[in-house]
Design an enzyme around this catalytic site. Structure first.
Site, mmCIF file in Angstrom:
data_model
loop_
_atom_site.group_PDB
_atom_site.id
_atom_site.type_symbol
_atom_site.label_atom_id
_atom_site.label_comp_id
_atom_site.label_asym_id
_atom_site.label_seq_id
_atom_site.Cartn_x
_atom_site.Cartn_y
_atom_site.Cartn_z
ATOM 1 N N LYS A 1 0.845 -1.197 0.000
ATOM 2 C CA LYS A 1 0.000 0.000 0.000
ATOM 3 C C LYS A 1 0.877 1.242 0.000
ATOM 4 C CE LYS A 1 -0.450 0.009 5.051
ATOM 5 N NZ LYS A 1 -1.379 0.059 6.207
ATOM 6 N N TYR B 1 15.265 30.425 8.176
ATOM 7 C CA TYR B 1 14.038 31.115 8.552
ATOM 8 C C TYR B 1 13.845 31.098 10.062
ATOM 9 C CZ TYR B 1 12.418 31.208 3.698
ATOM 10 O OH TYR B 1 12.287 31.447 2.364
ATOM 11 N N ARG C 1 -10.950 0.237 14.693
ATOM 12 C CA ARG C 1 -10.748 0.987 13.466
ATOM 13 C C ARG C 1 -11.657 0.409 12.381
ATOM 14 N NH1 ARG C 1 -4.696 1.453 11.072
ATOM 15 N NH2 ARG C 1 -5.133 -0.725 10.596
#
Length: 357
Positions: free
Chosen positions: A35, A253, A130
């Protein structure tokens, strides 16, 4: 010249990891779980690496059809089943195996005209909460399936929530499954990578390794190397610029890193748009020309910075291994507060992929 970043897929490592799964469960057949585009490694690469795999398992119909298009004749299991009657009909036409985990899917089986019966993996919920029917319904569900002409065979299936956690383990879920299925003389599949490696009592007729096939450990307490696994993906990039810092200079940053001394840093052609985790902090390990170093400052979209202060020979063109054969993806993931699964699945399409046969 192509931007100097690349991912290399090591098909020999994929084959070795599958062989290791077979050795760990010698009495079982082994699904190669592919998958998420084979966990970012490429379904085609997995098929090339495992021409004699017992079977493959994937998530959705397009990837299952891709496997057939690549010449796979072995069984292909749809782990989440089908999402429409049309997909169920295609499943029968393509001889895919499918998980059935809810009343809708079972009703489709009972009421749809199919060209031939399909092999069903009856998904039982033993505590993962699930997917799956309550495990205790197994006998009643099996009775319905025995009356359904569209069902060629039934394999009982469940999934462990904490096989990777030695403190929780699989005992409670495994006991619930075995109690619910007592007296049902059917094939079973429970073991994921963690259960395959740690709980041989769960192996049964089929095991379903995923992450271990790609050379990552399912455990936080044992490394892939300790488990006998080989890294199947190496992500590298080059240093494209060198900056000399003085104490007080900031990097990147947000100025999240401030030099406390004179330093040399290398800017590397890899950023979060390439799939490197933006949240990886200063100190995350890297290898520069094979030497241990660390990430510095915040990850940019297209670049990151590494510490060259103790590597006087390193400079523009130096090779930086971000994870792979020599630097465990699990170590990088741990430093970034995530798991190896996420990193390997996140490598972006813009990163050139090379296959090592």
């Amino acid at each position: 010249m192509t931007r100097p970043i690349r991912a290399v897929i090591h098909t020999a490592a994929l084959a070795a990891n599958y062989a290791h799964a077979k050795a760990c469960a010698p009495a079982s057949k082994v699904f190669a779980v592919v998958k998420a585009n084979a966990y970012g490694h490429g379904i085609a690469n997995m098929v090339a690496a495992l021409p004699n795999a017992d079977a493959f398992a994937t998530l959705e119909m397009p990837s299952a059809r891709s496997l057939r298009a690549l010449g796979v004749t072995q069984p292909i299991l749809l782990l989440e089943g089908v999402f429409s009657v049309a997909e169920l009909q295609l499943c029968a036409e393509q001889r895919f195996w499918l998980a059935v985990h809810d009343e809708r899917g079972l009703a489709w089986l009972e009421t749809t005209a199919l060209v031939c019966p399909v092999h069903v993996f009856l998904k039982l919920n033993t505590g993962m909460n699930r997917l799956g029917f309550p495990a205790e319904q197994a006998p009643a569900l099996l009775a319905r399936m025995n009356q359904c002409s569209n069902v060629a065979s039934v394999t009982l299936m469940a999934h462990f929530a904490s096989a990777d956690d030695p403190e929780q383990g699989v005992a409670a879920q495994y006991a619930r499954f075995e109690t619910a299925c007592a007296g049902l003389d059917l094939a079973k599949t429970l073991a994921n990578s963690a259960a395959l490696l740690a709980y041989p009592e769960t192996h049964h007729q089929w095991v379903r390794p995923g992450i271990s096939l790609y050379g990552s450990s399912p455990f936080s307490t044992q490394s892939a190397t300790e488990l006998g696994l080989q890294a199947a993906m190496t992500l590298t990039a080059e240093v494209i610029s060198v900056q000399n810092l003085q104490a007080g200079d900031a990097v990147g940053y947000g100025a999240s890193f401030i030099a406390d001394r004179a330093m040399r840093i290398g800017t590397v052609a890899c950023g979060y748009a390439d799939g490197y985790p933006r949240h990886a902090p200063t100190g995350t390990p890297v290898l520069v020309d094979g030497m241990a170093s660390r990430l510095i400052g915040r990850i940019s979209m297209d670049m990151l910075a590494v510490d060259l202060s103790e590597l006087p020979k390193a400079g523009v063109g130096s090779q930086v291994e971000l994870w792979g054969k020599n630097l465990s993806i699990d170590d990088v993931a741990k430093a970034a507060g995530t798991i190896g699964y996420e990193l390997m699945c996140a490598v972006a399409a813009r990163v050139p992929v090379f296959v090592e046969y």
